[in-house]
Design a protein around this motif. Structure first.
Motif, PDB file in Angstrom:
ATOM      1  N   LEU A 325       0.845  -1.193   0.000  1.00  0.00           N
ATOM      2  CA  LEU A 325       0.000   0.000   0.000  1.00  0.00           C
ATOM      3  C   LEU A 325       0.882   1.246   0.000  1.00  0.00           C
ATOM      4  N   ARG A 371      -7.170   0.039  -0.602  1.00  0.00           N
ATOM      5  CA  ARG A 371      -7.106  -1.337  -0.101  1.00  0.00           C
ATOM      6  C   ARG A 371      -7.917  -2.240  -1.050  1.00  0.00           C
ATOM      7  N   TYR A 401      -1.567  -5.732   2.188  1.00  0.00           N
ATOM      8  CA  TYR A 401      -1.779  -4.758   3.255  1.00  0.00           C
ATOM      9  C   TYR A 401      -2.288  -5.498   4.488  1.00  0.00           C
TER      10      TYR A 401
END
Length: 634
Positions: A325, A371, A401
């Motif tokens: 991320l 995400r 993530y």
């Protein structure tokens, strides 16, 4: 002339019949079947006059010859040598009376000849002329010109309003639309003088046989406009409605070079040509395909432009296939065709176009900020002049993530229903996919598709972990269930008398807490508790006797229970006591009577009622007397 003399004799006989008539009743008559008599120009006409009147005369302006007289008749030959209308009459005239009979004599000339002018080949659906010329005819006002096709009259015209005198030449033109039905038909012009009953007055032209033809429609070319290089596409040419079909020829060209010829087939309405192209037939870029249809010296053509192209080629590249991320990755979209200038390239991320350029390869940098477990990257190379001709390649970037609980995926408070099959109401977001475990002090998280039980209501701790980290969350589960069968509790639980206070309570196990509804005999002097789980009758009466029903309901179901209640009135106890006393007295009287009867029956059994002197008789009839004695006791 023989016929004329016969008619003359007939008139003479008629004259003899009239001899005896008086002068006042005399008649004159000219022998003729028609009032208008047509005579060929320059011919003589026999004029006959019969009469019963004395001294009847023949009158006419025409030159007479060979006059003859007889009893009651006269005749003469008259010369019809001009085109003036002439009268001829037989006249008897007195000062106070006129009798006459007249005819009109007219000269005629049949056409010397009739000609027709018509092309031998006619194009279908086009206007064409047929010209009829009638030479040296008179009188023209009696002329009728007609056009026939295959013996059928298709046009006719009369000249009744044309009063020209003498011999004239008449020209009539008829315009018509040629059709396929005219093919090989005979066309003729006819000129007819309508001269009453005179026969054989028609003169016709020679006949012309025509052939019709139809120029084919513009050729139709069927093939793809965009053709991949080094393939063998089919080119098709089609012409329709050419007639005669056997005279139609179809030619196919590419870039002005003849590919092939295709003759028409008799009986077919279409002529078709199909040619399979090869690499030697065309070149990269724009080419033209031409079809020409010919019918005799006539032709029609059509041209179609086709594009020969090289299929797009590409290579896609990624700087990294796994990214965290907030990190970046670069995408390269490379055109590998020999001439990149003819092509364009575009890069899309999750189907959203991010970059596009023509003539060269392109690159694009992606910064991961969301995400999402993966990103789909698409590279497309397409032909600059036709975006529909394209090549596509797709790659996937994995995004990693830390796990995350959200209120949507894993609510803090959850409600389940007893008896339902479900899964544990908590999931977690994360990439790679996290391992999730939820447990309580008593229960571990049930497996998927478990059946909910009410004892599962408790708090759970959920823990999720993957290669990026570990998170935890407390959740609570409440199990709801429908009401069980209610229990009715009466207070007091003894017999209820008139005027007393009593209470009925309804109890049922349910979650969420149920609603209570009652069905009772009367609402008089009745109060309900909060929530209606119990009722209190403040002053019982006989009207409160009956069935008491309690119904419990929540969103998962309904259950009910009923009980009969009897209320005893004010004099009930007195009646009961009196009833008991009467019953005891009746029992005592019955026992007393029974004892007296037993006592009496015992005394009668100890005395001998028979006398001594009858002892012998008693012995002989002992059994009989014993029976009598027993009967007496009873």
């Amino acid at each position: 002339m023989k016929t004329d003399w016969i008619l003359l004799v007939v008139f003479h006989m008629a004259g003899f019949i009239q001899i005896g008539r008086s002068q006042e009743e005399c008649e004159v008559n000219i022998l003729s079947a028609d009032s208008e008599v047509f005579v060929p120009l320059g011919d003589f006409f026999l004029l006959n006059c019969s009469y019963t009147c004395p001294n009847a005369i023949l009158k006419t302006r025409l030159t007479r010859s060979n006059p003859q007289n007889g009893t009651n008749w006269k005749s003469a030959q008259v010369l019809v040598d001009d085109f003036e209308q002439s009268n001829a009459s037989c006249v008897y005239k007195l000062p106070e009376k006129l009798k006459d009979s007249a005819i009109t004599l007219m000269a005629y000339v049949l056409p010397s000849h009739v000609t027709i002018d018509l092309q031998g080949e006619l194009e279908e659906d086009k206007q064409h002329n047929i010209t009829c010329i009638v030479h040296d005819v008179a009188p023209v006002r009696y002329l009728n010109i007609s056009v026939t096709r295959g013996g059928e009259v298709i046009h006719s015209k009369a000249y009744k309003e044309d009063h020209r005198k003498g011999k004239v030449t008449v020209k009539e033109t008829y315009e018509f639309t040629a059709s396929r039905g005219d093919n090989l038909q005979m066309f003729t012009c006819q000129a007819t003088l309508l001269l009453g009953s005179l026969p054989n007055t028609t003169v016709q032209s020679s006949s012309i046989s025509v052939r019709t033809y139809a120029l084919p429609e513009d050729p139709l070319i069927r093939m793809d406009k965009w053709i991949e290089f080094e393939t063998s596409p089919l080119a098709e040419c089609l012409v329709s409605n050419g007639f005669p079909t056997e005279n139609v020829t179809l030619q196919m060209f590419i870039n002005d070079e003849l590919l092939d010829k295709y003759p028409g087939v008799p009986g077919n309405s279409q002529t078709r040509g199909i040619y399979k192209l090869s690499n030697s037939s065309y070149h990269l870029g724009l080419n033209n395909v031409t079809c020409i249809s010919r019918l005799s010296e006539l032709s029609r053509n059509n041209t179609m432009y086709i594009n020969i192209y090289e299929a797009p080629e590409l290579v896609i590249g990624l700087s990294n296939h796994i990214v965290g991320l907030n990190n970046s990755v670069t995408v390269d979209c490379n055109i590998t065709n020999s001439n990149p200038a003819d092509y364009c390239a575009s890069i899309s991320v999750n189907k959203e176009k991010k970059e596009e350029s023509c003539g060269s390869s392109i690159s694009y940098s992606i910064t991961v900020s969301r995400r999402e477990p993966k990103i789909t990257v698409t590279c497309t190379v397409f032909l600059g002049q036709n975006p529909n001709i394209s090549q596509t390649s797709t790659e996937t970037i994995a995004v990693h993530y830390v796990p995350q609980f959200t209120e949507v995926l894993c609510p803090k408070d959850n409600i389940l229903v007893e008896g339902h099959k479900t899964t544990f109401p908590c999931t977690v977001d994360g990439s790679p996919k996290p391992f999730l475990n939820c447990s309580s002090e008593v229960w571990s998280a049930p497996p998927d598709n478990f059946t909910v039980a009410r004892n599962m209501s408790t708090g759970y701790l959920c823990v999720a972990s993957n290669s990026r980290g570990r998170v935890r969350k407390h959740v609570h589960i409440t199990v709801e269930y429908p009401p069980g069968t209610p229990t009715l509790i009466f207070s007091p639980d003894r017999t209820i008398s008139n005027g007393e206070l009593f209470n009925v309570t309804c109890q049922s196990d349910a979650w969420p807490a149920p609603e209570y509804r009652w069905n009772i005999p009367t609402e008089d002097h009745v109060t309900y508790s909060q929530g209606h789980s119990s009722i209190t009758v403040n002053m019982a009466s006989v009207s409160h006797s009956g069935t008491y029903t309690c119904q419990v309901t929540n969103r998962h179901g309904t259950s009910s229970r009923q009980q009969e209640v009897v209320i005893v009135g004010d004099n009930t106890w007195m009646l009961i006591v009196i009833g008991i006393v009467i019953a005891l007295v009746v029992v005592a009287v019955v026992l007393l009577i029974w004892c007296l009867v037993k006592k009496r029956n015992g005394r009668r059994g100890f005395y001998n009622l028979l006398t001594r002197n009858r002892s012998k008789k008693l012995e002989n009839g002992l059994n009989h007397e014993h029976t009598s004695q027993n009967t007496t006791k009873v």
